[in-house]
Design an enzyme around this catalytic site. Structure first.
Site, PDB file in Angstrom:
ATOM      1  N   ARG A  78       0.784  -1.075   0.087  1.00 23.47           N
ATOM      2  CA  ARG A  78      -0.095   0.108  -0.065  1.00 23.47           C
ATOM      3  C   ARG A  78       0.790   1.130   0.078  1.00 23.47           C
ATOM      4  NH1 ARG A  78      -2.493   3.204   4.638  1.00 23.47           N
ATOM      5  NH2 ARG A  78      -3.764   4.452   3.828  1.00 23.47           N
ATOM      6  N   HIS A 122      -2.624  10.738   0.779  1.00 28.77           N
ATOM      7  CA  HIS A 122      -2.381  10.896   2.112  1.00 28.77           C
ATOM      8  C   HIS A 122      -1.666  11.962   2.518  1.00 28.77           C
ATOM      9  CE1 HIS A 122      -0.780   7.462   5.184  1.00 28.77           C
ATOM     10  NE2 HIS A 122      -0.399   8.601   5.498  1.00 28.77           N
ATOM     11  N   GLU A 167      -6.984   8.553   6.566  1.00 26.64           N
ATOM     12  CA  GLU A 167      -7.133   9.399   7.851  1.00 26.64           C
ATOM     13  C   GLU A 167      -7.576  10.704   7.832  1.00 26.64           C
ATOM     14  OE1 GLU A 167      -3.780   8.563  10.244  1.00 26.64           O
ATOM     15  OE2 GLU A 167      -3.808   6.659  10.197  1.00 26.64           O
ATOM     16  N   ASN A 292      -7.040   1.972  10.021  1.00 25.21           N
ATOM     17  CA  ASN A 292      -5.589   1.946  10.730  1.00 25.21           C
ATOM     18  C   ASN A 292      -5.939   2.141  12.098  1.00 25.21           C
ATOM     19  OD1 ASN A 292      -4.849   2.536   8.148  1.00 25.21           O
ATOM     20  ND2 ASN A 292      -4.266   4.784   8.378  1.00 25.21           N
ATOM     21  N   TYR A 294      -3.804   1.983  15.845  1.00 20.61           N
ATOM     22  CA  TYR A 294      -2.307   1.877  16.665  1.00 20.61           C
ATOM     23  C   TYR A 294      -2.640   1.782  18.177  1.00 20.61           C
ATOM     24  CZ  TYR A 294      -0.025   3.454  12.468  1.00 20.61           C
ATOM     25  OH  TYR A 294       0.309   3.652  11.075  1.00 20.61           O
ATOM     26  N   GLU A 352      -3.203  -0.151   8.158  1.00 18.46           N
ATOM     27  CA  GLU A 352      -1.842   0.308   8.796  1.00 18.46           C
ATOM     28  C   GLU A 352      -2.103  -0.277  10.277  1.00 18.46           C
ATOM     29  OE1 GLU A 352      -0.839   4.481   9.170  1.00 18.46           O
ATOM     30  OE2 GLU A 352      -1.288   4.697   6.989  1.00 18.46           O
TER      31      GLU A 352
HETATM   32  C1  BGC Z   1      -0.503   7.814   9.297  1.00 16.92           C
HETATM   33  C2  BGC Z   1       0.925   7.216   8.832  1.00 16.92           C
HETATM   34  C3  BGC Z   1       1.942   7.660  10.177  1.00 16.92           C
HETATM   35  C4  BGC Z   1       1.199   6.804  11.186  1.00 16.92           C
HETATM   36  C5  BGC Z   1       2.125   6.884  12.534  1.00 16.92           C
HETATM   37  C6  BGC Z   1      -0.930   7.094  10.597  1.00 16.92           C
HETATM   38  O1  BGC Z   1      -1.510   8.243  11.180  1.00 16.92           O
HETATM   39  O2  BGC Z   1      -1.207   7.432   8.312  1.00 16.92           O
HETATM   40  O3  BGC Z   1       1.326   8.297   7.749  1.00 16.92           O
HETATM   41  O4  BGC Z   1       3.231   7.505   9.830  1.00 16.92           O
HETATM   42  O5  BGC Z   1       0.040   6.728  11.505  1.00 16.92           O
HETATM   43  O6  BGC Z   1       1.756   8.102  13.195  1.00 16.92           O
END
Ligand code: BGC
Length: 450
Positions: A78, A122, A167, A292, A294, A352
């Site tokens: 991607r 992006h 995002e 995405n 995290y 992501e």
């Molecule tokens: C984004 C990336 C970024 C990653 C880590 C996401 O918010 O799509 O571009 O590097 O998180 O922060």
């Protein structure tokens, strides 16, 4: 009893990057400047004064980078397209040399058996469009559709999976509300307008695709689940606001054709009454949604926080990444099941997921051991498997990121890569996490069995 983590047949294993974070040479071959080019060259905006001028030099080294992907056994890659390479003024004149870079990249991927997944936006809007108001201008939806159409005509057939935006929440929260990201505005009067126009643009891009496209198109959201700090009515309400603001503000107009009521409460007099007809544009049929993931946030009521009146609470005895994010894999399972419950059985990808940790310098020939990142990957893949067991229609996973890169305004200080990049020499070295990921791919998950 052992638990098997075998993933469904055909599950796609990939990795992700984005244009400004890795390509370098942002103005090469007739490209126009983007808002990130300008932002990075404005003193004081970037940690360490870093810029994307060279980054991973992927613009010149893409062939070698495709070999890194091949060594992992990736099924898919991607990447994002830099709008201003293709249309230097954002609309109108096409810069063939810029477009050619993506044609060469896509050819190289296909020759190596890796399926390209292209994200159209992006975050790097052409500066010429920012000069015309950027995402605050309602015409931005048409500018985006025009650009999208250029890309579809050039590459549909060879690119079989497209995403309109990456995002949109980060674009509006970082770019228009708090100013830490390009274009660096700080206005609660602008943020909802930019958000709305981004979702109109995504809809217009999908509409354009339906006219010509033969494959799949979707949109990518960052979803961060919110959990209340306490069961007090104040904390519960704050949690609802945080969730509506970050998650539903974007997925709702795209998938339900409306906004959650909390947004009016959050933005007050800054919340515009958007024309109802706009939702016909924002709500388009998508072939997939990319999520995405995290971290999570535990939320408490906090009247001092503008404009959300809510703030995150740091959790004791938990691992936090270098970007200050709690490692919380259950949040990935919760996110996927929540998404299915609210929006229905849409095919989903994790587009992501990854972590920034400090990597100790390595001597030539050493293995770059990154135990915290390896543990993060392991835990999150297991959490993903749990979501599939719970009936989520999950089609694939893209690790963030293929290699260390420019972490936006944090510069090169945060490393998310499967491959370590020495930015002085451009040498790439696989981390232990890359080795684990290659085994995951090869065994379709069973290397995780316990
Ligand atoms: C984004 C990336 C970024 C990653 C880590 C996401 O918010 O799509 O571009 O590097 O998180 O922060």
């Amino acid at each position: 009893m052992t638990r098997s983590y075998r993933f469904p047949e055909g599950f796609l294993w990939g990795a992700a990057t984005s244009a400004y974070q890795i390509e370098g040479s942002p103005l090469a071959d007739g490209a126009g400047p983007s808002i990130w080019e300008r932002f990075a060259h404005t003193p004081g905006m970037m940690v360490g004064g870093d810029t994307g001028d060279i980054a991973c030099d992927h613009y010149n080294r893409y062939k070698g980078d495709v070999q890194l992907m091949k060594a992992l056994g990736l099924h898919g890659y991607r990447f994002s397209v830099a709008w201003a390479r293709v249309l230097p003024e954002g609309t109108g004149r096409i810069n063939d040399k810029g477009l050619d870079f993506y044609k060469r990249l896509v050819d190289e991927l296909l020759e190596n058996g890796i399926a390209p997944n292209a994200t159209l936006f992006h975050w790097d809007m052409p500066a010429a469009l920012d000069d015309r108001g950027g995402w605050l201008n309602r015409d931005s939806a048409h500018w985006f559709a025009e650009y999208a159409e250029v890309m579809f005509k050039a590459l549909d057939g060879r690119v079989q999976r497209w995403a309109t935006l990456n995002e949109p929440w980060v674009v509006t929260d970082g770019g228009y509300l708090h100013g830490a990201l390009a274009p660096g505005h700080r206005s609660k009067y602008e943020a909802p307008i930019a958000a709305h126009n981004l979702m109109r643009a995504s809809g217009a891009g999908i509409q354009a695709y339906r006219a010509h496209g033969k494959h799949e198109i979707g949109v990518v959201f960052n979803i961060e689940p919110k959990y209340p700090h306490s069961q007090s009515p104040e904390d519960l309400a704050a949690t609802r606001r945080a969730h509506a603001y970050m998650n539903e503000q974007f997925a709702d107009p795209a998938l339900l054709g409306s906004y959650p009521p909390e947004l009016k409460e959050i933005f007050g007099d800054a919340w515009p009454d958007f024309p109802v007809d706009d939702f016909k544009l924002t709500r388009q049929k998508v072939d997939f949604v990319g999520i995405n993931y995290y971290t999570r946030a535990v939320v408490k009521n906090d009247p001092a926080q503008y404009p959300l009146k809510a703030s995150p609470v740091r959790q004791p005895n938990k691992t936090y990444t270098e970007t200050g994010w709690e490692v919380f894999e259950q949040g990935l399972t919760d996110t996927l099941t929540w998404f299915k419950d609210r929006y229905g059985d849409i095919p989903l990808y994790i587009t992501e997921n990854g972590s920034a940790f400090y990597d100790a310098p390595v001597a030539e020939g050493d293995v770059l051991d990154d135990p915290l990142r390896t543990s993060y990957l392991r835990k999150h893949l297991k959490a993903l498997h749990k979501a599939i067991d719970a009936g989520v229609n999950l089609k694939g996973y893209y690790a963030w990121s293929l290699m260390d890169n420019l972490e936006w305004s944090l510069g090169f200080s945060k490393r998310f890569g499967l491959y370590h990049v020495d930015f002085a020499t451009q040498k790439r070295t696989p981390k232990a996490t890359a080795k684990l990921y290659a085994k995951v791919i090869e065994s379709n998950g069973t290397v995780l069995d316990d």
